[in-house]
Design a protein around this motif. Structure first.
Motif, mmCIF file in Angstrom:
data_model
loop_
_atom_site.group_PDB
_atom_site.id
_atom_site.type_symbol
_atom_site.label_atom_id
_atom_site.label_comp_id
_atom_site.label_asym_id
_atom_site.label_seq_id
_atom_site.Cartn_x
_atom_site.Cartn_y
_atom_site.Cartn_z
ATOM 1 N N GLN A 217 1.823 7.191 -6.779
ATOM 2 C CA GLN A 217 0.939 8.189 -7.670
ATOM 3 C C GLN A 217 1.186 9.274 -6.929
ATOM 4 O OE1 GLN A 217 -2.402 6.124 -4.940
ATOM 5 N NE2 GLN A 217 -2.925 5.464 -7.278
ATOM 6 N N ILE A 218 1.744 9.180 -5.405
ATOM 7 C CA ILE A 218 2.271 10.928 -5.649
ATOM 8 C C ILE A 218 3.598 11.410 -6.214
ATOM 9 C CG2 ILE A 218 3.312 12.055 -3.080
ATOM 10 C CD1 ILE A 218 1.153 10.879 -1.688
ATOM 11 N N GLN A 219 4.619 10.512 -5.935
ATOM 12 C CA GLN A 219 5.887 11.137 -7.219
ATOM 13 C C GLN A 219 5.153 11.311 -8.701
ATOM 14 O OE1 GLN A 219 8.670 11.978 -6.301
ATOM 15 N NE2 GLN A 219 7.461 12.132 -4.438
ATOM 16 N N ILE A 220 4.051 10.027 -9.468
ATOM 17 C CA ILE A 220 3.916 10.802 -10.547
ATOM 18 C C ILE A 220 3.465 12.822 -11.010
ATOM 19 C CG2 ILE A 220 2.228 10.472 -12.040
ATOM 20 C CD1 ILE A 220 1.798 6.891 -11.427
ATOM 21 N N VAL A 221 3.026 12.802 -10.069
ATOM 22 C CA VAL A 221 2.137 13.993 -9.762
ATOM 23 C C VAL A 221 3.537 14.842 -9.469
ATOM 24 C CG1 VAL A 221 0.630 16.092 -8.615
ATOM 25 C CG2 VAL A 221 -0.248 14.295 -9.004
ATOM 26 N N ALA A 222 4.327 14.545 -8.705
ATOM 27 C CA ALA A 222 5.284 15.024 -7.666
ATOM 28 C C ALA A 222 6.417 15.986 -9.138
ATOM 29 C CB ALA A 222 6.034 14.675 -6.876
ATOM 30 N N VAL A 223 6.655 14.419 -9.886
ATOM 31 C CA VAL A 223 7.508 15.353 -10.818
ATOM 32 C C VAL A 223 6.844 15.574 -11.386
ATOM 33 C CG1 VAL A 223 8.874 13.848 -12.678
ATOM 34 C CG2 VAL A 223 8.831 12.744 -10.567
ATOM 35 N N HIS A 224 6.350 15.988 -12.492
ATOM 36 C CA HIS A 224 5.330 16.727 -13.128
ATOM 37 C C HIS A 224 5.828 18.159 -12.872
ATOM 38 C CE1 HIS A 224 3.651 13.056 -15.322
ATOM 39 N NE2 HIS A 224 3.707 13.749 -16.310
ATOM 40 N N GLU B 172 0.387 -1.372 0.038
ATOM 41 C CA GLU B 172 -0.068 0.226 -0.003
ATOM 42 C C GLU B 172 1.148 0.933 -0.365
ATOM 43 O OE1 GLU B 172 -3.456 2.065 3.096
ATOM 44 O OE2 GLU B 172 -2.876 -0.174 3.535
ATOM 45 N N ASP B 173 1.742 1.037 1.052
ATOM 46 C CA ASP B 173 3.049 2.116 0.814
ATOM 47 C C ASP B 173 3.495 2.876 -0.093
ATOM 48 O OD1 ASP B 173 2.268 2.676 3.593
ATOM 49 O OD2 ASP B 173 4.249 1.700 4.162
ATOM 50 N N ILE B 174 3.603 1.818 -1.009
ATOM 51 C CA ILE B 174 4.347 1.586 -1.703
ATOM 52 C C ILE B 174 3.152 2.462 -3.618
ATOM 53 C CG2 ILE B 174 5.811 0.217 -4.679
ATOM 54 C CD1 ILE B 174 7.136 -1.446 -2.377
ATOM 55 N N ARG B 175 1.797 1.877 -3.143
ATOM 56 C CA ARG B 175 1.277 2.463 -4.710
ATOM 57 C C ARG B 175 0.953 4.257 -3.876
ATOM 58 N NH1 ARG B 175 -2.652 0.787 -7.901
ATOM 59 N NH2 ARG B 175 -2.031 -0.990 -8.073
ATOM 60 N N ARG B 176 0.758 4.322 -3.127
ATOM 61 C CA ARG B 176 0.872 5.733 -2.842
ATOM 62 C C ARG B 176 2.131 6.227 -2.917
ATOM 63 N NH1 ARG B 176 0.359 5.602 2.735
ATOM 64 N NH2 ARG B 176 -1.982 4.920 2.567
ATOM 65 N N TYR C 84 10.072 11.135 -3.190
ATOM 66 C CA TYR C 84 10.834 9.937 -4.358
ATOM 67 C C TYR C 84 12.084 9.087 -3.486
ATOM 68 C CZ TYR C 84 12.776 7.879 -8.922
ATOM 69 O OH TYR C 84 13.064 7.477 -10.048
ATOM 70 N N ASN C 85 13.109 9.521 -2.455
ATOM 71 C CA ASN C 85 14.048 9.282 -1.988
ATOM 72 C C ASN C 85 13.259 8.195 -0.982
ATOM 73 O OD1 ASN C 85 16.165 10.429 -2.710
ATOM 74 N ND2 ASN C 85 16.231 11.743 -1.359
ATOM 75 N N LEU C 86 11.682 8.200 -0.392
ATOM 76 C CA LEU C 86 11.126 7.449 0.288
ATOM 77 C C LEU C 86 10.962 6.332 -0.175
ATOM 78 C CD1 LEU C 86 10.951 6.765 3.225
ATOM 79 C CD2 LEU C 86 7.808 8.005 2.559
ATOM 80 N N LEU C 87 10.204 6.876 -1.822
ATOM 81 C CA LEU C 87 10.033 5.858 -2.429
ATOM 82 C C LEU C 87 11.231 4.101 -2.924
ATOM 83 C CD1 LEU C 87 8.235 4.517 -4.602
ATOM 84 C CD2 LEU C 87 8.661 6.509 -7.008
ATOM 85 N N ILE C 88 11.924 4.952 -3.400
ATOM 86 C CA ILE C 88 13.218 4.615 -3.547
ATOM 87 C C ILE C 88 13.456 3.501 -2.549
ATOM 88 C CG2 ILE C 88 15.730 4.233 -3.783
ATOM 89 C CD1 ILE C 88 14.032 5.383 -6.523
ATOM 90 N N SER C 89 13.508 3.751 -1.266
ATOM 91 C CA SER C 89 13.726 2.782 0.175
ATOM 92 C C SER C 89 12.437 1.779 0.190
ATOM 93 C CB SER C 89 13.817 4.169 1.270
ATOM 94 O OG SER C 89 13.927 3.296 3.279
ATOM 95 N N LYS C 90 11.595 2.622 -0.029
ATOM 96 C CA LYS C 90 10.457 1.393 0.175
ATOM 97 C C LYS C 90 10.700 -0.353 -0.904
ATOM 98 C CE LYS C 90 7.740 3.208 3.324
ATOM 99 N NZ LYS C 90 7.492 2.122 4.833
ATOM 100 N N ILE C 91 11.518 0.872 -2.052
ATOM 101 C CA ILE C 91 11.144 -0.079 -3.251
ATOM 102 C C ILE C 91 12.323 -0.895 -2.594
ATOM 103 C CG2 ILE C 91 12.039 -0.759 -5.493
ATOM 104 C CD1 ILE C 91 9.230 -0.079 -5.990
#
Length: 334
Positions: A110-117, A103-107, A166-173
């Motif tokens: 989703q957030i970083q898709i918007v953030a990167v734009h 669930e954390d990775i999915r969220r 994004y760093n948190l996303l990488i950490s979770k991955i």
């Protein structure tokens, strides 16, 4: 042939996970191409390989997540992270039980898709991608409303985007990768290579003209190098046997990477460059110009706003964590 291709794909995925986790971009790119060649050779993804294929595709896209000029889909609007989200959805379907990490990775995706734009100033595109990302389900509504508010503010540095970075996303991955590797640690190629060494003495043949000097602290690194070399030896031998067969895999590309890029001809790369796993962690010296950029950013944005300083400054392959550590160092020096 199909069984051999399975073994190679599992091994390539294992290497891809390792180099992603250890942040070794050069090795990651090499194994990315090997894995992609093997995947492209599949006329249909076998059920038992779905998770492996989906994970490879996910990591390849996550690694390019910040690059909006890179496209994996025919639809040019789809960013690497949005494409990654589709493979994460497929991975979730292969899981027996979904846990909080999923669930954390999915969220976070989703957030970083918007953030990167938004970080790139594409606010209109951020609003459009928001419409594609979320359904009308009640479970999606809270996050969708929050992100809609963020997009309207046109501020990529709001607390929500900073907290789910994004760093948190990488950490979770990386955490997910660790679980995956533990579940699949009995890789056939490594096991078979070990048996072959024991029965035919390949280890002595591979290492007879090269001596790697180690002390007690380096024994684990040496073992990793030997396991890696022996596994690749087995891969090479397998491909030699399959060269005259009609294999539906871009075996020439795989052969090129395994036999040439990975340095099978000797262990010189091991001695010259050290353990491959450390290549992504080599410290890059800070330049005087970078120090000035860091100090200027702190004057403008204040201590702690490392993400803003990173985006607005001219740094050479740095992360916000690196900026924070460097500032601590400068404070001690001065």
């Amino acid at each position: 042939e199909a069984v051999a291709a399975d073994w190679m794909l599992e091994f390539a995925c294992c290497c891809l996970c390792r180099h992603f986790g250890e942040e070794c971009p050069a090795e990651f790119r090499r194994w990315r191409d090997v894995a992609q060649a093997l995947i492209n050779g599949l006329s249909k993804i076998p059920t038992h390989q779905k998770k492996t294929v989906y994970l490879c595709q996910l990591l390849i896209r996550i690694a390019k997540g910040k690059n909006l000029e890179c496209h994996f889909e025919n639809d040019q609007r789809i960013s690497p992270l949005e494409s990654a989200l589709s493979f994460w959805t497929l991975l979730e379907r292969e899981e027996i039980k979904l846990v909080k990490l999923h669930e954390d990775i999915r969220r976070l995706i989703q957030i970083q898709i918007v953030a990167v734009h938004m970080e790139n100033g594409y606010f209109k595109e951020a609003a459009e991608v928001l419409e594609r990302l979320f359904t009308d389900s009640e479970s999606d509504k809270p996050l969708r409303v929050k992100l809609a508010t963020v997009v309207k503010s046109k501020d990529p540095y709001v607390p929500l985007l900073q907290s789910f970075s994004y760093n948190l996303l990488i950490s979770k991955i990386k955490s997910y990768i660790e679980l995956f590797v533990k579940e699949n640690e009995s890789n056939f190629l490594i096991q078979a290579a070990t048996k072959q060494v024991e029965s035919k003495g390949l280890g002595a043949t591979a290492l007879q003209n090269k001596t790697v000097n180690v002390n007690e602290n380096d024994k684990r690194n040496l073992e990793t190098k030997q396991r890696f070399v022996l596994s690749i030896i087995l891969l090479r031998d397998m491909l030699r046997q399959m060269q005259n067969c009609c294999l539906n895999v871009e075996s020439s590309l795989v052969w090129m990477y395994i036999n040439c890029v990975l340095g099978l001809n000797s262990l010189q790369n091991v001695e010259k460059h050290g353990d491959a796993s450390a290549c992504g962690r080599r410290r890059q010296r800070w330049t005087y110009k970078e120090d000035l950029e860091l100090k200027s950013g702190i004057r403008e944005f204040g201590v702690g706003n490392w993400a803003k300083i990173l985006v607005h400054g001219d740094f050479n392959n740095r992360t916000s964590v690196m900026l924070k550590d460097r500032w601590r160092t400068l404070c001690r020096i001065e």
